[in-house]
Design a protein around this motif. Structure first.
Motif, PDB file in Angstrom:
ATOM      1  N   GLU A  41       0.829  -1.214   0.000  1.00 43.34           N
ATOM      2  CA  GLU A  41       0.000   0.000   0.000  1.00 43.34           C
ATOM      3  C   GLU A  41       0.858   1.257   0.000  1.00 43.34           C
ATOM      4  O   GLU A  41       0.509   2.262  -0.635  1.00 43.34           O
ATOM      5  CB  GLU A  41      -0.927  -0.018   1.210  1.00 43.34           C
ATOM      6  CG  GLU A  41      -2.033  -1.070   1.107  1.00 43.34           C
ATOM      7  CD  GLU A  41      -2.855  -1.172   2.377  1.00 43.34           C
ATOM      8  OE1 GLU A  41      -2.397  -0.634   3.425  1.00 43.34           O
ATOM      9  OE2 GLU A  41      -3.933  -1.805   2.349  1.00 43.34           O
ATOM     10  N   LEU A  42       2.005   1.234   0.689  1.00 38.94           N
ATOM     11  CA  LEU A  42       2.908   2.382   0.708  1.00 38.94           C
ATOM     12  C   LEU A  42       3.489   2.669  -0.674  1.00 38.94           C
ATOM     13  O   LEU A  42       3.854   3.801  -0.987  1.00 38.94           O
ATOM     14  CB  LEU A  42       4.043   2.149   1.709  1.00 38.94           C
ATOM     15  CG  LEU A  42       3.663   2.237   3.194  1.00 38.94           C
ATOM     16  CD1 LEU A  42       4.831   1.808   4.069  1.00 38.94           C
ATOM     17  CD2 LEU A  42       3.239   3.660   3.552  1.00 38.94           C
ATOM     18  N   MET A  43       3.547   1.647  -1.505  1.00 37.95           N
ATOM     19  CA  MET A  43       4.044   1.812  -2.876  1.00 37.95           C
ATOM     20  C   MET A  43       2.907   2.020  -3.865  1.00 37.95           C
ATOM     21  O   MET A  43       3.088   1.855  -5.075  1.00 37.95           O
ATOM     22  CB  MET A  43       4.897   0.605  -3.276  1.00 37.95           C
ATOM     23  CG  MET A  43       6.240   0.545  -2.538  1.00 37.95           C
ATOM     24  SD  MET A  43       7.327  -0.784  -3.112  1.00 37.95           S
ATOM     25  CE  MET A  43       6.563  -2.186  -2.310  1.00 37.95           C
ATOM     26  N   GLY A  44       1.727   2.341  -3.349  1.00 36.57           N
ATOM     27  CA  GLY A  44       0.600   2.655  -4.205  1.00 36.57           C
ATOM     28  C   GLY A  44      -0.045   1.456  -4.853  1.00 36.57           C
ATOM     29  O   GLY A  44      -0.696   1.579  -5.890  1.00 36.57           O
ATOM     30  N   GLY A  45       0.093   0.295  -4.279  1.00 35.29           N
ATOM     31  CA  GLY A  45      -0.434  -0.921  -4.890  1.00 35.29           C
ATOM     32  C   GLY A  45      -1.518  -1.569  -4.072  1.00 35.29           C
ATOM     33  O   GLY A  45      -2.014  -1.009  -3.086  1.00 35.29           O
ATOM     34  N   GLU A  46      -1.899  -2.771  -4.500  1.00 39.91           N
ATOM     35  CA  GLU A  46      -2.935  -3.541  -3.822  1.00 39.91           C
ATOM     36  C   GLU A  46      -2.488  -4.990  -3.722  1.00 39.91           C
ATOM     37  O   GLU A  46      -1.710  -5.475  -4.557  1.00 39.91           O
ATOM     38  CB  GLU A  46      -4.258  -3.470  -4.593  1.00 39.91           C
ATOM     39  CG  GLU A  46      -4.870  -2.072  -4.664  1.00 39.91           C
ATOM     40  CD  GLU A  46      -6.170  -2.071  -5.457  1.00 39.91           C
ATOM     41  OE1 GLU A  46      -6.424  -3.084  -6.160  1.00 39.91           O
ATOM     42  OE2 GLU A  46      -6.926  -1.087  -5.370  1.00 39.91           O
ATOM     43  N   ILE A  47      -2.992  -5.686  -2.705  1.00 38.12           N
ATOM     44  CA  ILE A  47      -2.697  -7.108  -2.533  1.00 38.12           C
ATOM     45  C   ILE A  47      -4.006  -7.860  -2.400  1.00 38.12           C
ATOM     46  O   ILE A  47      -4.967  -7.356  -1.802  1.00 38.12           O
ATOM     47  CB  ILE A  47      -1.791  -7.341  -1.296  1.00 38.12           C
ATOM     48  CG1 ILE A  47      -1.304  -8.798  -1.250  1.00 38.12           C
ATOM     49  CG2 ILE A  47      -2.496  -6.961  -0.009  1.00 38.12           C
ATOM     50  CD1 ILE A  47      -0.197  -9.028  -0.246  1.00 38.12           C
ATOM     51  N   SER A  48      -4.078  -9.037  -3.018  1.00 35.59           N
ATOM     52  CA  SER A  48      -5.294  -9.840  -2.966  1.00 35.59           C
ATOM     53  C   SER A  48      -4.925 -11.289  -2.699  1.00 35.59           C
ATOM     54  O   SER A  48      -3.777 -11.697  -2.849  1.00 35.59           O
ATOM     55  CB  SER A  48      -6.068  -9.721  -4.286  1.00 35.59           C
ATOM     56  OG  SER A  48      -5.277 -10.173  -5.375  1.00 35.59           O
ATOM     57  N   VAL A  49      -5.949 -12.062  -2.301  1.00 31.68           N
ATOM     58  CA  VAL A  49      -5.712 -13.451  -1.936  1.00 31.68           C
ATOM     59  C   VAL A  49      -6.836 -14.325  -2.473  1.00 31.68           C
ATOM     60  O   VAL A  49      -7.991 -13.922  -2.509  1.00 31.68           O
ATOM     61  CB  VAL A  49      -5.599 -13.616  -0.398  1.00 31.68           C
ATOM     62  CG1 VAL A  49      -6.841 -13.077   0.294  1.00 31.68           C
ATOM     63  CG2 VAL A  49      -5.378 -15.078  -0.020  1.00 31.68           C
ATOM     64  N   THR A  58      -2.986 -18.469  -2.921  1.00 37.98           N
ATOM     65  CA  THR A  58      -2.210 -17.607  -3.805  1.00 37.98           C
ATOM     66  C   THR A  58      -2.407 -16.150  -3.409  1.00 37.98           C
ATOM     67  O   THR A  58      -3.537 -15.684  -3.286  1.00 37.98           O
ATOM     68  CB  THR A  58      -2.641 -17.790  -5.276  1.00 37.98           C
ATOM     69  OG1 THR A  58      -2.448 -19.154  -5.643  1.00 37.98           O
ATOM     70  CG2 THR A  58      -1.817 -16.891  -6.195  1.00 37.98           C
ATOM     71  N   PHE A  59      -1.290 -15.451  -3.171  1.00 36.41           N
ATOM     72  CA  PHE A  59      -1.314 -14.025  -2.881  1.00 36.41           C
ATOM     73  C   PHE A  59      -0.770 -13.272  -4.093  1.00 36.41           C
ATOM     74  O   PHE A  59       0.272 -13.644  -4.638  1.00 36.41           O
ATOM     75  CB  PHE A  59      -0.468 -13.694  -1.647  1.00 36.41           C
ATOM     76  CG  PHE A  59      -1.035 -14.269  -0.373  1.00 36.41           C
ATOM     77  CD1 PHE A  59      -1.937 -13.546   0.387  1.00 36.41           C
ATOM     78  CD2 PHE A  59      -0.672 -15.540   0.052  1.00 36.41           C
ATOM     79  CE1 PHE A  59      -2.468 -14.070   1.554  1.00 36.41           C
ATOM     80  CE2 PHE A  59      -1.189 -16.079   1.221  1.00 36.41           C
ATOM     81  CZ  PHE A  59      -2.095 -15.335   1.964  1.00 36.41           C
ATOM     82  N   THR A  60      -1.472 -12.263  -4.510  1.00 32.80           N
ATOM     83  CA  THR A  60      -1.085 -11.483  -5.686  1.00 32.80           C
ATOM     84  C   THR A  60      -1.049 -10.005  -5.316  1.00 32.80           C
ATOM     85  O   THR A  60      -1.896  -9.533  -4.560  1.00 32.80           O
ATOM     86  CB  THR A  60      -2.106 -11.686  -6.827  1.00 32.80           C
ATOM     87  OG1 THR A  60      -2.247 -13.088  -7.077  1.00 32.80           O
ATOM     88  CG2 THR A  60      -1.648 -10.992  -8.104  1.00 32.80           C
ATOM     89  N   PHE A  61      -0.018  -9.296  -5.811  1.00 32.09           N
ATOM     90  CA  PHE A  61       0.030  -7.859  -5.527  1.00 32.09           C
ATOM     91  C   PHE A  61       0.457  -7.101  -6.786  1.00 32.09           C
ATOM     92  O   PHE A  61       1.080  -7.659  -7.697  1.00 32.09           O
ATOM     93  CB  PHE A  61       0.994  -7.554  -4.379  1.00 32.09           C
ATOM     94  CG  PHE A  61       2.439  -7.731  -4.718  1.00 32.09           C
ATOM     95  CD1 PHE A  61       3.191  -6.669  -5.228  1.00 32.09           C
ATOM     96  CD2 PHE A  61       3.073  -8.952  -4.522  1.00 32.09           C
ATOM     97  CE1 PHE A  61       4.527  -6.821  -5.534  1.00 32.09           C
ATOM     98  CE2 PHE A  61       4.405  -9.116  -4.830  1.00 32.09           C
ATOM     99  CZ  PHE A  61       5.137  -8.048  -5.342  1.00 32.09           C
ATOM    100  N   SER A  62       0.087  -5.845  -6.821  1.00 31.39           N
ATOM    101  CA  SER A  62       0.507  -4.948  -7.894  1.00 31.39           C
ATOM    102  C   SER A  62       1.002  -3.657  -7.256  1.00 31.39           C
ATOM    103  O   SER A  62       0.459  -3.210  -6.241  1.00 31.39           O
ATOM    104  CB  SER A  62      -0.660  -4.639  -8.850  1.00 31.39           C
ATOM    105  OG  SER A  62      -1.705  -3.995  -8.141  1.00 31.39           O
ATOM    106  N   ILE A  63       2.079  -3.085  -7.807  1.00 33.22           N
ATOM    107  CA  ILE A  63       2.628  -1.833  -7.289  1.00 33.22           C
ATOM    108  C   ILE A  63       2.942  -0.904  -8.448  1.00 33.22           C
ATOM    109  O   ILE A  63       3.085  -1.347  -9.601  1.00 33.22           O
ATOM    110  CB  ILE A  63       3.903  -2.064  -6.454  1.00 33.22           C
ATOM    111  CG1 ILE A  63       4.989  -2.751  -7.306  1.00 33.22           C
ATOM    112  CG2 ILE A  63       3.612  -2.845  -5.195  1.00 33.22           C
ATOM    113  CD1 ILE A  63       6.319  -2.860  -6.603  1.00 33.22           C
ATOM    114  N   ARG A  64       3.039   0.380  -8.159  1.00 27.85           N
ATOM    115  CA  ARG A  64       3.405   1.376  -9.163  1.00 27.85           C
ATOM    116  C   ARG A  64       4.922   1.569  -9.114  1.00 27.85           C
ATOM    117  O   ARG A  64       5.495   1.843  -8.060  1.00 27.85           O
ATOM    118  CB  ARG A  64       2.696   2.707  -8.883  1.00 27.85           C
ATOM    119  CG  ARG A  64       1.175   2.623  -8.965  1.00 27.85           C
ATOM    120  CD  ARG A  64       0.545   3.986  -8.691  1.00 27.85           C
ATOM    121  NE  ARG A  64      -0.904   3.911  -8.731  1.00 27.85           N
ATOM    122  CZ  ARG A  64      -1.618   4.005  -9.849  1.00 27.85           C
ATOM    123  NH1 ARG A  64      -0.995   4.197 -11.007  1.00 27.85           N
ATOM    124  NH2 ARG A  64      -2.930   3.931  -9.814  1.00 27.85           N
TER     125      ARG A  64
END
Length: 350
Positions: A41-49, A58-64
């Motif tokens: 979240e600090l890197m402007g992204g999201e994490i999902s499970v 499975t954990f997936t994340f996206s960052i900017r």
């Protein structure tokens, strides 16, 4: 590990532990998820499970982020002219850690020698030495960093050892006297370099050997106290330590892996001394000693080797028919003292 679908929504909440299935420990995984979520979240992204019970999660994340302009590794470049070509032994069971340390030390013009276990580290000390420094991880299977240092120190008392230990590992402080430096992982390159530099700077040429100064490990010892020695030890790491120490004292050794093997060997050969591990599979050292004392054989001096250090343990060994007692890890001076006593008590072999 898989979570029930109804639990997935709360698995990254701080300080919330999900109820695991019987005999399954989540350890610190849930706390780690909360930290990971916060970093993303600090890197402007999201994490999902997503999770399927009985199969996995499975954990997936996206960052900017921006596209990197270089793929070259960045190292701390320091002046190492005074210390180049110094040989350093690195002991770690994690291959990734070994490669990272190897790359960094080579950048500093040092010569790293890698060992993936404590046993291989001891083998490297014997075959590829001398070394100016040992860097060892704390947590390794079979033998940890503390146990390795306790073996190295009597054999190489002047060799400095740096311990790499994980955050929160307080056991390392108990054995701080074994290590010149203790670094907490992950280790910053500047910290590592400063620790290495400090130890290499302290190295001074050893004094010229004097005839009046006895060496701790001298092959003339066996000539002065000739003994036929049988070693009974089931642990491969301990076998290597004992055999190497006795070989350095000038002895040729016969090895048995348990009490039954000892009895089989004694049916064919006689020995002055048996270094007998107390705890072994199939037949332990105490039972083997009782059988030996009941047989009409030429009776050897039996020296117990045990990690137990309570006063009652020594009495148990002596009552079983053993003559002497050594605590593990073996100390060279104590071993030599036992062998000197055995030499004065041995029965002449015919």
């Amino acid at each position: 590990m898989a979570f029930r679908p109804t639990k997935c929504h709360g698995c990254s909440n701080p300080f919330r532990r999900l109820t695991p299935p019987p005999r399954v420990s989540t350890g610190g995984r849930v706390v780690g998820l909360a930290i990971s979520k916060r970093l993303v979240e600090l890197m402007g992204g999201e994490i999902s499970v997503s999770s399927t019970q009985g199969q996995g999660t499975t954990f997936t994340f996206s960052i900017r982020t921006e596209v990197s302009t270089t793929s070259r590794r960045q190292y701390v470049v320091l002046n190492t002219n005074d210390y180049e070509d110094k040989k350093i032994l690195i002991v770690d069971d994690n291959q990734t850690n070994l490669l990272i340390l190897k790359s960094q030390l080579e950048q500093w013009r040092l010569i790293p020698v890698l060992a993936s276990s404590a046993a291989k580290g001891l083998e490297a000390l014997r075959q590829e030495g001398p070394f100016e420094l040992v860097i060892t991880d704390m947590h390794m299977p079979d033998c940890n960093g503390v146990e390795l240092a306790r073996v190295i120190k009597p054999l190489h008392p002047g060799l400095p050892i740096i311990l790499l230990s994980s955050v929160g590992d307080e056991t390392r402080h108990t054995y701080a006297d074994l290590f010149e430096t203790i670094l907490t992982k992950p280790v910053k390159q500047n910290q590592l370099y400063q620790a290495i530099q400090q130890q290499l700077k302290r190295l001074t040429p050893p004094p010229a050997p004097s005839e009046a100064t006895p060496h701790l490990l001298d092959q003339l010892f066996a000539a002065e106290y000739p003994l036929r020695i049988l070693v009974a030890e089931d642990n491969l790491f301990n076998q290597k330590v004992v055999l190497r120490t006795l070989n350095k004292l000038g002895y040729e050794i016969t090895l048995a892996g348990n009490g039954r093997e000892v009895l089989d060997i004694l049916e064919k050969s006689s020995f002055d001394v048996i270094l007998m591990d107390v705890q072994m599979p199939e037949m332990d050292g105490l039972e083997a000693t009782r059988v030996i004392r009941s047989r009409p054989w030429l009776q050897p001096i039996i020296i117990a080797m045990t990690a137990n250090a309570l006063p009652g343990d020594r009495d148990t060994c002596l009552q079983a028919g053993m003559n002497d007692y050594l605590s593990k890890p073996l100390q060279v001076n104590e071993l030599k003292t036992c062998l000197i006593r055995a030499s004065s008590l041995k029965t002449p072999l015919v």
